[in-house]
Design a protein around this motif. Structure first.
Motif, mmCIF file in Angstrom:
data_model
loop_
_atom_site.group_PDB
_atom_site.id
_atom_site.type_symbol
_atom_site.label_atom_id
_atom_site.label_comp_id
_atom_site.label_asym_id
_atom_site.label_seq_id
_atom_site.Cartn_x
_atom_site.Cartn_y
_atom_site.Cartn_z
ATOM 1 N N ILE A 116 -45.767 -14.824 -2.875
ATOM 2 C CA ILE A 116 -46.886 -14.689 -1.930
ATOM 3 C C ILE A 116 -47.310 -13.224 -1.778
ATOM 4 N N LEU A 162 -35.682 -9.639 -2.600
ATOM 5 C CA LEU A 162 -34.257 -9.782 -2.334
ATOM 6 C C LEU A 162 -33.519 -8.483 -2.632
ATOM 7 N N THR A 164 -30.643 -8.414 -3.697
ATOM 8 C CA THR A 164 -29.877 -8.673 -4.924
ATOM 9 C C THR A 164 -30.700 -8.440 -6.191
ATOM 10 N N ALA B 120 -48.957 -23.836 -0.606
ATOM 11 C CA ALA B 120 -49.437 -22.452 -0.488
ATOM 12 C C ALA B 120 -49.830 -21.897 -1.856
ATOM 13 N N ASP B 136 -47.992 -20.101 4.031
ATOM 14 C CA ASP B 136 -46.694 -19.457 3.828
ATOM 15 C C ASP B 136 -46.093 -19.011 5.162
ATOM 16 N N THR B 198 -29.505 -19.523 -6.239
ATOM 17 C CA THR B 198 -29.649 -18.952 -7.581
ATOM 18 C C THR B 198 -28.633 -17.825 -7.786
ATOM 19 N N SER B 201 -28.833 -15.163 -5.433
ATOM 20 C CA SER B 201 -28.580 -15.591 -4.046
ATOM 21 C C SER B 201 -29.824 -16.064 -3.304
ATOM 22 N N LEU B 202 -30.860 -16.383 -4.047
ATOM 23 C CA LEU B 202 -32.069 -16.949 -3.444
ATOM 24 C C LEU B 202 -31.842 -18.443 -3.223
ATOM 25 N N LYS B 206 -37.407 -22.311 -1.237
ATOM 26 C CA LYS B 206 -37.426 -20.979 -0.641
ATOM 27 C C LYS B 206 -37.483 -21.032 0.886
#
Lengths: 222, 247
Positions: A116, A162, A164, B120, B136, B198, B201-202, B206
């Motif tokens: 986004i 992130l 990470t 979105a 979003d 993932t 760490s995602l 989401k």
């Protein structure tokens, strides 16, 4: 003719896309960027002058954004109005009568799927007269490097949300700089600061879309 | 608001809740405030888009949340970490200070599914970036709202035992490394809440949350002190600010 140019600039600044658009409320029912650009072209106004009016409009809304007088939605409406103008100017770009400010290659780095923020940046930068090549999310360094080789003189924008994936961003910059040392790379994303951007070897850091535009315009193209 | 939905106990002290999406209750004003507008100052054109996107969120989201209650291993904990069995979370001082008196923790996760993020993205692809932007923001607020409900539910479920809860804390916030997301999910059964983590760490989808809530007789839920944290643009900070009327 100068009145038309002025109106195009105002429509971009206020995000008035076309006559049908009810936004902004005080311009409801009036012609917008679409109609005024058509009239300007029919009146033989130079495409460069129209483009400059757009850039001035985007500049003004960007300044308001920087002062918290308007927010992301207004910035996006301005970009949308700019796109309406660009649709009319497309033939002039294709013929080479007018030129984009440069090419901006954009992507979210490997391991990160957030898009986004990147999409917002893409729209606003394109609206400022840059050709944007959006490589999407989870983009690995070789993909950036391939696109850089196809677009000499481009500027690269890397996004990450992130902590990470900051390491992946740093590695991407390193790989880009190894194969293409003169390519400018700017970065943005929530976990970053100007300091961390500098540490990882980026040429600039933008905290929001308008900062990215200012940065790109200051870097220019080689 | 309470959860009025069936709660499934998957295994000992591990619970799963699948509320209806209509439980998501967001106001136009709070979304406007999260987007930067002072109350009542957002143009009507944007208000209409927000209203449409909130309705879309209530229609298409697939909320799921769950938690597991575990005992704290105080001997293995430190001023910067909290241990559960032999596994230690390096949650850092800000978080640990608020979990110090916890005898147990609830490890939780919540998601509203991937539908709103798909919506979105489609708005952006179709050139309606404003709608995509608000979708979003609304999706982020929705999953925090769901997490509020879960937090309240956990607090109520232990009241009969004369126990209280702390605030909730998540990897990636208040200095707690997001990489510990994987450790946190190791306490859940596979595919818990349909969330995957993932390599970076995602969480996927989401629009998901995860974290830890302290439980004990001498812990308490306090007003959020986001001003102590350096992350000024934090989504959670903005969400809390919009609910309390200030940053």
């Amino acid at each position: 003719m100068s009145e038309l140019i002025e109106k195009i600039g105002i429509c971009v600044e206020r995000g008035k896309v076309n006559k049908a658009s009810p936004f902004p409320p005080d311009m409801k029912g009036l012609d917008g960027a679409d109609e005024y650009t058509k009239l300007a072209i029919e009146a033989k106004t130079s495409a460069d002058a129209i483009l400059q009016a757009c850039n001035d409009g985007m500049q003004r809304v960007g300044e308001k954004f920087g002062k918290n007088l308007v927010f992301v939605p207004e910035l996006l409406m301005a970009a949308k109005a700019m796109h309406a103008v660009m649709a009319h100017l497309k033939p002039f770009f294709q013929s080479g009568t007018v030129k984009t400010k440069g090419t901006f290659i954009l992507g979210t780095v490997a391991g990160d799927l957030h898009d986004i923020g990147k999409n917002l940046v893409s729209m606003v930068i394109e609206g400022n007269g840059w050709k944007v090549i959006d490589l999407g999310v989870d983009v690995k360094a070789p993909r950036f490097i391939q696109k850089i080789s196809e677009n000499p003189g481009c500027v690269v924008g890397l996004s990450a949300l992130l902590t990470t994936t900051i390491a992946n961003m740093a590695n991407t910059i390193k790989e880009i700089k190894t194969t293409s040392p003169t390519t400018k790379v700017i970065v943005g994303g929530a976990p970053l600061t100007a300091g961390s951007a500098q540490e990882m070897g980026a040429d600039g850091y933008a905290r929001d879309p308008q900062a990215a535009v200012a940065l790109l315009n200051s870097i220019g193209v080689s | 608001m309470k959860f009025n939905f069936p709660i499934t106990e998957l295994e000992s002290d591990t619970f799963l809740i699948q509320p209806d999406s209509s439980v998501i209750d967001l106001s136009i004003d709070e979304i406007a405030e999260e987007s930067g507008y002072e109350r009542g100052m957002i143009p009507d054109y944007f208000r209409d888009i927000i209203a449409e996107s909130i309705a879309q969120c209530r229609s298409i989201s697939r909320p799921v949340c769950g938690y597991r209650i575990l005992s704290v291993n105080k001997e293995h904990s430190s001023p910067e970490s909290i241990a559960i069995g032999d596994i230690r979370f390096n949650c850092q001082k800000i978080v640990k200070a608020r979990l110090n008196n916890a005898d147990q923790v609830a490890i939780f996760s919540c998601t509203i599914g991937s539908e709103m993020e798909t919506y979105a993205s489609r708005c952006f692809e179709e050139g309606d970036a404003v709608k995509g932007h608000f979708a979003d923001v609304i999706a982020s607020a929705a999953v925090e709202f769901l997490t509020d409900l879960l937090h309240n539910h956990i607090a109520e479920s232990i009241l009969t035992q004369q126990l209280n809860v702390t605030n909730r804390f998540s990897p990636g916030y208040c200095g707690w490394p997001v990489s510990e997301q994987k450790t946190l999910f190791s306490f859940f059964p596979n595919d818990f809440c349909g969330i995957k983590v993932t390599d970076s760490s995602l969480m996927l989808p989401k629009k998901s949350t995860s974290g830890i809530i302290g439980i004990g007789s001498s812990v308490k839920r306090e007003p959020y002190t986001c001003n102590r944290c350096s992350q000024k643009e934090c989504t959670y900070r903005m969400y809390r600010a919009s609910r309390s009327g200030g940053r």
